[in-house]
Design a protein around this motif. Structure first.
Motif, PDB file in Angstrom:
ATOM      1  N   UNK A   9       0.835  -1.203   0.000  1.00 35.55           N
ATOM      2  CA  UNK A   9       0.000   0.000   0.000  1.00 35.55           C
ATOM      3  C   UNK A   9       0.871   1.254   0.000  1.00 35.55           C
ATOM      4  N   UNK A  10       1.888   1.267   0.833  1.00 38.68           N
ATOM      5  CA  UNK A  10       2.786   2.441   0.887  1.00 38.68           C
ATOM      6  C   UNK A  10       3.543   2.613  -0.426  1.00 38.68           C
ATOM      7  N   UNK A  11       3.982   1.509  -1.011  1.00 39.04           N
ATOM      8  CA  UNK A  11       4.713   1.581  -2.277  1.00 39.04           C
ATOM      9  C   UNK A  11       3.838   2.114  -3.407  1.00 39.04           C
ATOM     10  N   UNK A  12       2.580   1.690  -3.444  1.00 37.67           N
ATOM     11  CA  UNK A  12       1.670   2.171  -4.483  1.00 37.67           C
ATOM     12  C   UNK A  12       1.563   3.686  -4.401  1.00 37.67           C
ATOM     13  N   UNK A  13       1.352   4.185  -3.197  1.00 38.55           N
ATOM     14  CA  UNK A  13       1.228   5.633  -3.014  1.00 38.55           C
ATOM     15  C   UNK A  13       2.522   6.357  -3.383  1.00 38.55           C
ATOM     16  N   UNK A  14       3.649   5.849  -2.900  1.00 32.45           N
ATOM     17  CA  UNK A  14       4.942   6.493  -3.199  1.00 32.45           C
ATOM     18  C   UNK A  14       5.264   6.446  -4.681  1.00 32.45           C
ATOM     19  N   UNK A  15       4.983   5.318  -5.319  1.00 37.35           N
ATOM     20  CA  UNK A  15       5.255   5.201  -6.751  1.00 37.35           C
ATOM     21  C   UNK A  15       4.422   6.184  -7.555  1.00 37.35           C
ATOM     22  N   UNK A  16       3.175   6.352  -7.182  1.00 35.91           N
ATOM     23  CA  UNK A  16       2.329   7.315  -7.893  1.00 35.91           C
ATOM     24  C   UNK A  16       2.887   8.733  -7.738  1.00 35.91           C
ATOM     25  N   UNK A  17       3.244   9.093  -6.521  1.00 34.83           N
ATOM     26  CA  UNK A  17       3.824  10.430  -6.300  1.00 34.83           C
ATOM     27  C   UNK A  17       5.132  10.597  -7.072  1.00 34.83           C
TER      28      UNK A  17
END
Length: 151
Positions: A9-17
């Motif tokens: 979940x954290x990676x998805x958010x960071x990757x999008x940013x």
């Protein structure tokens, strides 16, 4: 499982940013200042289609409250044009202008450069395919929870 799930979940958010940062860097490199990274991504996702704002939101590309604002700015800056739907006068259809298509071409060139760089020993196409399958499964699980109240 819990630790891996939370990390995903954290990676998805960071990757999008981080991806939005990549688009912003490209806009800066091109000297384009009348559009932001999110708006450039909206244009890229519209591509050759004619859509309503509702269709953009339903497809899950963006948060609803921001779509109307960003579309308004894209129309003002002549990246998009709007017209009333011939079938439903309440609905506005949007499509790219030539300026919008030109920017999409530049963003597509960025995608190609990214793919070329990744293919040089960083990731294999099969690796991305496997990641995408896992993310689609996660999306289905979350959709089932939203729609049916269960996992």
């Amino acid at each position: 499982m819990r630790q891996s799930y939370l990390e995903t979940i954290r990676l998805i958010e960071r990757l999008h940013r981080r991806f939005l940062d990549v688009i912003k860097a490209e806009l800066d490199r091109l000297g384009i200042s009348d559009i932001n990274n999110v708006q450039a991504l909206i244009l890229s996702n519209i591509g050759e289609e004619q859509l309503t704002i509702g269709e953009l939101t339903v497809r899950g590309y963006y948060l609803g409250s921001n779509v109307s604002y960003n579309v308004k700015k894209l129309v003002e800056n002549e990246y998009l044009e709007q017209e009333r739907s011939p079938h439903d006068k309440r609905a506005m259809r949007i499509r790219l202008t030539q300026k919008g298509r030109d920017l999409c071409d530049r963003v597509n060139e960025l995608y190609e450069r990214n793919c070329t760089a990744l293919a040089k020993g960083v990731l294999e196409a099969d690796d991305l395919t496997e990641v995408n399958e896992s993310l689609r499964t996660l999306e289905r699980v979350w959709s089932d929870y939203i729609n049916y109240g269960r996992f």
